[in-house]
Design a protein around this motif. Structure first.
Motif, PDB file in Angstrom:
ATOM      1  N   LYS A 130      11.649 -10.972 -34.086  1.00  0.00           N
ATOM      2  CA  LYS A 130      11.468 -11.160 -35.526  1.00  0.00           C
ATOM      3  C   LYS A 130      12.655 -11.887 -36.144  1.00  0.00           C
ATOM      4  N   ASP A 131      13.856 -11.587 -35.676  1.00  0.00           N
ATOM      5  CA  ASP A 131      15.028 -12.324 -36.158  1.00  0.00           C
ATOM      6  C   ASP A 131      14.935 -13.801 -35.791  1.00  0.00           C
ATOM      7  N   HIS A 132      14.463 -14.072 -34.564  1.00  0.00           N
ATOM      8  CA  HIS A 132      14.338 -15.454 -34.084  1.00  0.00           C
ATOM      9  C   HIS A 132      13.318 -16.232 -34.920  1.00  0.00           C
ATOM     10  N   LEU A 133      12.175 -15.629 -35.175  1.00  0.00           N
ATOM     11  CA  LEU A 133      11.132 -16.309 -35.949  1.00  0.00           C
ATOM     12  C   LEU A 133      11.551 -16.488 -37.407  1.00  0.00           C
ATOM     13  N   THR A 134      12.221 -15.504 -37.958  1.00  0.00           N
ATOM     14  CA  THR A 134      12.674 -15.615 -39.339  1.00  0.00           C
ATOM     15  C   THR A 134      13.692 -16.747 -39.498  1.00  0.00           C
ATOM     16  N   PRO A 144      11.500 -20.031 -41.728  1.00  0.00           N
ATOM     17  CA  PRO A 144      11.830 -19.310 -42.969  1.00  0.00           C
ATOM     18  C   PRO A 144      10.716 -19.339 -44.002  1.00  0.00           C
ATOM     19  N   TYR A 145       9.767 -20.260 -43.856  1.00  0.00           N
ATOM     20  CA  TYR A 145       8.694 -20.355 -44.842  1.00  0.00           C
ATOM     21  C   TYR A 145       7.591 -19.325 -44.616  1.00  0.00           C
ATOM     22  N   LEU A 146       7.615 -18.624 -43.476  1.00  0.00           N
ATOM     23  CA  LEU A 146       6.602 -17.601 -43.207  1.00  0.00           C
ATOM     24  C   LEU A 146       7.001 -16.288 -43.869  1.00  0.00           C
ATOM     25  N   LYS A 147       6.019 -15.577 -44.389  1.00  0.00           N
ATOM     26  CA  LYS A 147       6.282 -14.295 -45.011  1.00  0.00           C
ATOM     27  C   LYS A 147       6.591 -13.237 -43.950  1.00  0.00           C
ATOM     28  N   LYS A 148       7.260 -12.179 -44.394  1.00  0.00           N
ATOM     29  CA  LYS A 148       7.682 -11.127 -43.469  1.00  0.00           C
ATOM     30  C   LYS A 148       6.483 -10.477 -42.781  1.00  0.00           C
ATOM     31  N   ASP A 149       5.395 -10.243 -43.519  1.00  0.00           N
ATOM     32  CA  ASP A 149       4.214  -9.618 -42.917  1.00  0.00           C
ATOM     33  C   ASP A 149       3.652 -10.470 -41.787  1.00  0.00           C
ATOM     34  N   LYS A 150       3.655 -11.798 -41.977  1.00  0.00           N
ATOM     35  CA  LYS A 150       3.145 -12.703 -40.944  1.00  0.00           C
ATOM     36  C   LYS A 150       4.035 -12.667 -39.699  1.00  0.00           C
ATOM     37  N   ILE A 151       5.340 -12.677 -39.901  1.00  0.00           N
ATOM     38  CA  ILE A 151       6.267 -12.630 -38.771  1.00  0.00           C
ATOM     39  C   ILE A 151       6.150 -11.297 -38.042  1.00  0.00           C
ATOM     40  N   ASP A 152       6.012 -10.213 -38.788  1.00  0.00           N
ATOM     41  CA  ASP A 152       5.841  -8.896 -38.158  1.00  0.00           C
ATOM     42  C   ASP A 152       4.578  -8.859 -37.305  1.00  0.00           C
ATOM     43  N   LYS A 153       3.505  -9.464 -37.804  1.00  0.00           N
ATOM     44  CA  LYS A 153       2.251  -9.474 -37.051  1.00  0.00           C
ATOM     45  C   LYS A 153       2.378 -10.313 -35.779  1.00  0.00           C
TER      46      LYS A 153
END
Length: 843
Positions: free
Chosen positions: A604-608, A612-621
């Motif tokens: 999740k840290d890597h994707l964030t 950066p334009y993706l929302k947290k819920d999307k990255i968590d999924k």
């Protein structure tokens, strides 16, 4: 054959029989022979419709159209003269026909290559219905024609026609039409058609039908420069891209003009053999072959979307007499096929081209393609489509899944195995069959690969295949392979990799293919940002060392890891609620939960960081899906191997000796354990318990203990508890239990000894009880005892405790102040007391 061919169109099958008047003309008479000899394909349009021409019995020249959807033929136009048709094209609405032809002169052979020996006429004809005719060009050089095809949902208010002249210029004509009387179509501006100059002074040009793009090469400052013009449905055209080419052209190649996909001649010169292929995912490759010398064939593929090129030199056997060594390039989207008849077939990976082990290099019988002729009259059309100009057959081409599996199973070279494995897992749309067959192969030959781990490659590649279709923006952020580098050579092939200039965009407002290409180029410009499991190894080892440290467990970071691990395992329980054959997901493995949580946090840290334009819920999924599918892939290997060895509904029984199939399953699980440890990826809950139980059943005692001591088998509470409960205390079983128990840490023993009805466990329980009471007694009496009071004031019901307390009091009288320098070690006193208690009580 590795390539699978299907006949999409055959002139004799789909056209000739209808031209023979429904069979009323026998194929043996003069008329049918003339039709058969002159029948040839002129053009294949973007929608797959095929334009063909033939000569009739009275010397008329006919132009026909075949629709592959309806299997219907129609005559578009008839010339009451004997003409050499050079090029034809029809607009999408089938209202206008553009024709370029040479008037036949006496003595000309219609089967010879077309030569600009007589005046060339280019006509624009209204054919809905047949009406007016307009002359567009009347020159001595040959002209090719090509209508632009807008998207199916958008209709041009006017048609647009490209004219490609051998005088090295390309023009675009704008033709406005109007419908009259319902279906009658007329050209409105027939007097003077507006036109634009698209390109000039080029030495090579290629038309991309699917993308409606024009690629062409010019020479600037004595160096070739590739340019691209994009045509749009709702506007004119734009020159979007240019890139300098690092290829050397001879004087002959500079003088000659080469046109690709602007019509088909039965024979074409193989000089300046250049092709450009654009994939839907934003890949752009330029392929070029040099004239062969002696026993070497040289070709180069510039991966423009990656910023480097690879030049291959292939040693070949002597070709047949008179056979030109014309290399054929074919676009298969994920791969580019490079084929030299009778010599070699190479499949070059366009998405992951950096390592040679992802390309397939076949020679001899493996490279044999019986369908294609040995002479160079085959041309690549659309993606996965070939046209044999001599026979008039159009083939669809794809990679054969069964042949690829046979190659994987029979190959003795790791490079071929890895390339075949990679192709099976990433190329085909439905990989369910491929995954099952690959797991079968892994089960049979898991230890045969010396340079890579097939289980690791299966896990990483299959995980990439499952995630990327749903999230295409992750293609460069997640790993596609477990192989970091490859330095093994390929016999008979040498490869040189060169850094090349990246394409330069001349427009900023881009979309579709160009946007994907631009995104890939931005990735190349900056440092690689791919997530790697092995980078977790150090953090994982540190986390394990901190597991028993209470202050570490209470940190926010550690609690975050535990929560993420719990989320994934809960998700797995929901996903795997149905009955499974393999008994996993039935217990909690605390260390594996820690690793699951660690991967989740780091991913999740890597994707964030990179999205950066993706929302947290999307990255968590995304992270949840990624780790869950990783664990499910391990279970898929277990399930497939479990069924392969017919273990059925195997229960948790440790009694008896394991079968040969159980030993094979244990071997597969051992290899999975080694692969996951090497990658630093977690195992599903219950995996280690099942692995240990199979090991206990299948291995001799000394081998089992060797595996335990070296960490291959991890003892779990569930397994040891079942071992102590299920097996009686006969000689061999007792020896097994003692061997296992002596290898357990003390904290572990406290949990499992109550399950074992044996004097050893009773002794341990008694000793632990004594230790516990002694600690409590010492805390209560500390500070209350005085030097004159050495009698035992507290008597307990448990006799060993009374004896131990008295002994410690006596020993305390013989030592000095415990706070002085040479005091007796408390641990030593405790161990001495426990040992004497055991001896006196006969335990």
């Amino acid at each position: 054959m590795l390539l699978e061919f299907g006949v999409a169109f055959d002139l004799r099958r789909d056209v000739l029989s209808l031209l023979l008047d429904g069979g009323r003309l026998a194929e043996g008479n003069d008329v049918s022979e003339k039709i058969s000899e002159t029948l040839r394909i002129v053009k294949v349009e973007q929608n797959g419709k095929i334009i063909f021409t033939w000569k009739g019995p009275r010397g008329y020249t006919y132009i026909g159209l075949y629709d592959p959807q309806t299997k219907h033929n129609e005559v578009l136009y008839t010339f009451e003269r004997d003409l050499h048709i050079i090029s034809c094209s029809i607009n999408r609405e089938r209202t206008l026909l553009a024709v370029s032809y040479l008037r036949a002169t006496k003595g000309d052979n219609v089967n010879e290559p077309l030569r600009p020996v007589s005046r060339c006429l280019t006509l624009l004809i209204e054919i809905h219905p047949v009406n007016n005719m307009k002359v567009l060009k009347a020159v001595d050089s040959c002209i090719r024609v090509q209508f632009l095809y807008p998207s199916e949902t958008h209709h041009f208010p006017e048609s647009h026609l490209l004219l490609i002249s051998e005088d090295r210029y390309i023009e675009q004509f704008h033709i406005r039409v109007a419908a009259e009387e319902g279906c009658r179509v007329l050209i409105q501006n027939s007097g003077q058609l507006p036109k634009d100059r698209v390109a000039e002074d080029f030495i090579w040009a290629q038309w991309d039908m699917l993308g409606q793009r024009l690629f062409y090469i010019i020479v600037k400052d004595s160096k070739p420069l590739l340019k691209c013009v994009q045509f749009y449905p709702d506007q004119n055209f734009n020159e979007l891209l240019e890139v300098p080419l690092d290829i050397v052209l001879t004087d002959t190649e500079l003088r000659e003009l080469r046109l690709v996909n602007f019509g088909f001649d039965t024979c074409q010169d193989q000089s300046l053999n250049v092709h450009v292929f654009a994939s839907k995912e934003g890949g752009l490759c330029l392929c070029y072959s040099w004239a062969s010398h002696d026993n070497e064939v040289i070709y180069s593929v510039a991966f423009l979307h990656r910023g480097y090129s690879k030049t291959f030199t292939v040693t070949v056997a002597e070709p047949e007499s008179g056979l030109k060594r014309g290399v054929l390039f074919l676009d298969l989207d994920y791969y580019i096929a490079v084929y030299l008849p009778g010599q070699f077939l190479h499949l070059l990976n366009t998405r992951h081209p950096d390592l040679l082990c992802f390309h397939l290099f076949l020679t001899g019988e493996q490279a044999k393609v019986d369908v294609l002729p040995q002479k160079p009259c085959v041309q690549a059309l659309l993606e996965g489509t070939l046209l044999d100009c001599c026979s008039g057959i159009m083939f669809t081409v794809s990679i054969s899944q069964p042949s690829l599996l046979r190659l994987l199973q029979n190959s003795t070279e790791d490079s071929q195995r890895l390339a075949a494995l990679h192709c099976l897992l990433l190329y085909f749309e439905d990989v369910t069959y491929s995954e099952a067959q690959v797991i079968q192969w892994i089960s049979d030959r898991v230890s045969t690969c010396a340079t890579f781990d097939p289980i690791q490659e299966f896990l990483v590649a299959s995980l990439y295949r499952r995630i990327i279709p749903e999230n295409s923006n992750l293609s460069k952020l997640l790993p596609h392979t477990s192989v970091p580098c490859w330095n093994v050579g390929i016999p008979g092939i040498s490869c040189i990799t060169d850094i090349i200039a990246l394409p330069v965009f001349k427009e900023k407002n881009i979309e579709g293919f160009w946007e994907s290409l631009y995104s890939g180029l931005e990735y190349v410009k900056y440092a690689e940002s791919c997530f790697h499991f092995k980078t977790l190894q150090r953090d994982w080892c540190k986390l394990i060392s901190d597991l028993n440290t209470e202050d570490k467990k209470s940190t926010l970071y550690h609690r975050n890891i535990l929560e993420n691990g719990k989320t994934v395992l809960s998700h797995l329980c929901v996903q795997n609620s149905e009955q499974r054959v393999v008994p996993v997901f039935q217990e909690e493995d605390y260390q594996q939960k820690e690793l699951v949580g660690l991967i989740m946090v780091r991913l999740k840290d890597h994707l964030t960081r990179h999205l950066p334009y993706l929302k947290k819920d999307k990255i968590d999924k995304i992270a949840l899906d990624y780790v869950s599918k990783l664990l499910n892939l391990i279970v898929l290997i277990l399930e497939t191997a479990w069924r392969k060895y017919n273990l059925g509904s195997w229960n948790f029984s440790l009694a008896g000796k394991g079968s040969g199939n159980e030993f094979s399953m244990f071997h597969v699980m051992t290899c999975i354990l080694e692969a996951t440890n090497g990658l630093c990826v977690p195992l599903p809950p219950g995996f280690q318990t099942l692995h240990t139980m199979l090991g206990i059943r299948c291995l001799p005692l000394h081998t089992l203990l060797h595996y335990i001591d070296n960490g291959v088998i991890q003892l779990t509470e569930t397994c040891v508890t079942r071992l102590l409960k299920d097996l009686d205390n006969t000689g061999n079983n007792e020896k097994l239990k003692f061997s296992i128990v002596t290898r357990l840490p003390e904290a572990f023993c406290q949990k499992i000894y109550p399950a074992w009805d044996h004097p050893v466990s009773s002794s341990f329980i008694a000793r632990e009880y004594v230790r516990h009471l002694l600690v409590k007694f010492t805390k209560r009496s500390l500070g209350r005892r005085c030097a004159s009071d050495r009698t035992l004031s507290v008597y307990l019901d448990f006799l060993p405790m009374n004896y131990l307390v008295t002994m410690l009091l006596d020993m305390e009288e013989r030592v000095r102040n415990p706070f002085e320098e040479d005091n007796v070690d408390v641990k030593f006193v405790e161990e001495t007391a426990l040992k004497q208690t055991t001896m006196l009580l006969g335990l």
